[in-house]
Every structure is written in C-alpha cells, then in structure tokens.
Motif scaffolding. Structure first.
Motif, PDB file in Angstrom:
ATOM      1  N   ASN A  16       0.619  -6.558  -7.333  1.00  0.00           N
ATOM      2  CA  ASN A  16       1.555  -6.069  -6.322  1.00  0.00           C
ATOM      3  C   ASN A  16       2.812  -6.937  -6.271  1.00  0.00           C
ATOM      4  O   ASN A  16       3.922  -6.432  -6.086  1.00  0.00           O
ATOM      5  N   ARG A  17       2.619  -8.250  -6.449  1.00  0.00           N
ATOM      6  CA  ARG A  17       3.764  -9.165  -6.409  1.00  0.00           C
ATOM      7  C   ARG A  17       4.800  -8.804  -7.457  1.00  0.00           C
ATOM      8  O   ARG A  17       6.004  -8.818  -7.192  1.00  0.00           O
ATOM      9  N   ILE A  20       6.682  -5.620  -6.515  1.00  0.00           N
ATOM     10  CA  ILE A  20       7.657  -5.919  -5.464  1.00  0.00           C
ATOM     11  C   ILE A  20       8.884  -6.605  -6.048  1.00  0.00           C
ATOM     12  O   ILE A  20      10.027  -6.281  -5.697  1.00  0.00           O
ATOM     13  N   ASN A  51       2.495  -0.187  -0.144  1.00  0.00           N
ATOM     14  CA  ASN A  51       1.149   0.293   0.162  1.00  0.00           C
ATOM     15  C   ASN A  51       1.175   1.710   0.711  1.00  0.00           C
ATOM     16  O   ASN A  51       0.304   2.537   0.402  1.00  0.00           O
ATOM     17  N   LYS A  70       9.305  -3.456  -0.267  1.00  0.00           N
ATOM     18  CA  LYS A  70       8.516  -4.348   0.572  1.00  0.00           C
ATOM     19  C   LYS A  70       7.031  -4.012   0.467  1.00  0.00           C
ATOM     20  O   LYS A  70       6.649  -2.873   0.190  1.00  0.00           O
ATOM     21  N   ARG A  71       6.190  -5.019   0.705  1.00  0.00           N
ATOM     22  CA  ARG A  71       4.751  -4.864   0.499  1.00  0.00           C
ATOM     23  C   ARG A  71       4.155  -3.721   1.321  1.00  0.00           C
ATOM     24  O   ARG A  71       3.422  -2.878   0.789  1.00  0.00           O
TER      25      ARG A  71
END
Length: 240
Positions: free
Chosen positions: A48-49, A52, A63, A58-59
């Motif tokens: 995920n990092r 992003i 999601n 944005k996280r």
C-alpha cells in the motif's frame, strides 16, 4: 512538440466525472498497466505504501477505492504480509468499471483499446454453460429469500430490508461455474444455505453474497469461503 508539463486531458475526457473521481480513474489505469507488466492472468502484489507514493492517493481513500473496485469484480486479496495486497485484473472488472464510469459514447473505443492486452474474461465459458449457471443462481436466490423469511418468523432478524436478491456479474458466473464443476449442486445448495443463515444472523445484508460465497483462490486452486461453510453443514452445534 509536447510540453513537458502537459497532461493528456483528451484521454481524461473519456471519463464521466459525474459518476467517478479522478483518483479512481488513475487507480483504474494503474491497475491495468501493472497487471500487463506482471503478466496476464498472474496475480501481482503491491505494498500500500508504494501505491500511495506512486499515485498520491491517501491511505483511507485508497482503501475506499479498493472496496468499490472489489464490488466491480477486481480480485483483491489482502495478505497482511508487509501490508501488501494481491491484485488480479480480469476483463470482467475492466468492463464493469468502463460501463459505469466512462461516457457512453467513449466506452466502445476504450474497450477496443484495452482488448488487445488480452485480459482474461470469463475464461472461455460457453454460452450454454453461462445460461446454466444463471438458472442455478435463480435457485440460490429462492433459497436466500426462503431463509430470510424463516429468520424473520423466528424473530432472529427484523423485516426492515427489501427483498433479498442476488446480483451477479461475470466474476460470480465464472466462479460458480468452477464450483459446479467440482461439487454437485446438492452440496452447493446445502452449503449455501448454511452460508446465508450465517450472513443473516450476523446482520450482514450485503448485496454481494454470490461473489463472496463462490470466491476462488487461484493460488491454492480452492474456494475458501465455500470450504469454510461446507465443513459446517453437518455441525449439530450450529445456532440455526
């Protein structure tokens, strides 16, 4: 000469921003590019990092988009390993997204441009097989309605939701096709009843029962949700 800061606005004009947002369009195209680079039909994983960092989403928003795309048929498996997510982009997801988020007059051209990438669709399921699966879905739909009525009569749930229906798409049709090749319809019906009972008692009224029930793990060549509830079919301690 191309300007070094130019954005392909003409391409962005294909999207209908009444029904989608720019970050969804960007993530959609990112998925297609990544899937092609990792190989058609092969799930790929991405932290995920890194998503992003590469896309600037944005996280929490990422999601939310992933949940939305899962509803459109994107195969997502969150393993928890290094906060990585496994993705498998198939043609059914691409078609669902384009049908819902691209301007009608642009849909044919976009689909034509993507087709040459050879994403898997319904994996060569025949028209006859597809019709048989859809007929079977109607049987499961009636079971779903009947179980809901029983739980309402026993006071387990309130009659505060609309009639239960089972929406389906190319993904659920193909998964059920695979399931029917491996198990008899009688076994599937028994397991589906246990699954629906559990969902209703948990007050989970999601419209995506079929995709969840028939979810297929290509790595393990198995049906994790089906297998979990199949083991409960003869459990005398079930609360329903």
């Amino acid at each position: 000469m191309k300007h070094p800061l130019a954005t392909n606005f003409k391409k962005l004009f294909q999207y209908d921003f009444r029904f989608t947002k720019l970050d969804e369009a960007i993530f959609f195209e990112w998925l297609i590019v990544k899937q092609k680079s990792f190989g058609e039909g092969n799930p790929f994983f991405y932290q995920n990092r890194r998503v992003i960092e590469e896309l600037g989403i944005k996280r929490n928003r990422l999601n939310s988009i992933k949940l939305k795309f899962r509803d459109y048929g994107l195969n997502i498996n969150c393993t928890g390993l290094l906060n990585a997510t496994h993705y498998l982009v198939e043609y059914d997801f691409i078609e669902q997204f384009i049908n819902n988020h691209v301007k009608h007059e642009e849909q044919h051209e976009m689909l034509k441009n993507i087709r040459h990438l050879n994403f898997k669709g319904e994996n060569n399921i025949t028209k006859s097989e597809k019709e048989q699966v859809i007929q079977f879905i109607q049987v499961l739909n009636e079971i779903c309605k009947a179980r809901k009525t029983i739980h309402i009569n026993y006071g387990n749930i309130n009659d505060d939701s609309s009639e239960v229906e089972l929406p389906y798409n190319g993904k659920s049709i193909y998964q059920l096709h695979l399931l029917c090749k491996r198990y008899s319809k009688e076994v599937i019906i028994q397991t589906f009843q246990v699954f629906i009972d559990a969902m209703l008692l948990e007050k989970d009224f999601t419209p995506h029962y079929l995709n969840n029930f028939s979810s297929y793990d290509a790595h393990k060549d198995g049906f994790p949700v089906f297998d979990r509830y199949d083991r409960l079919v003869n459990d005398d301690d079930l609360p329903f």
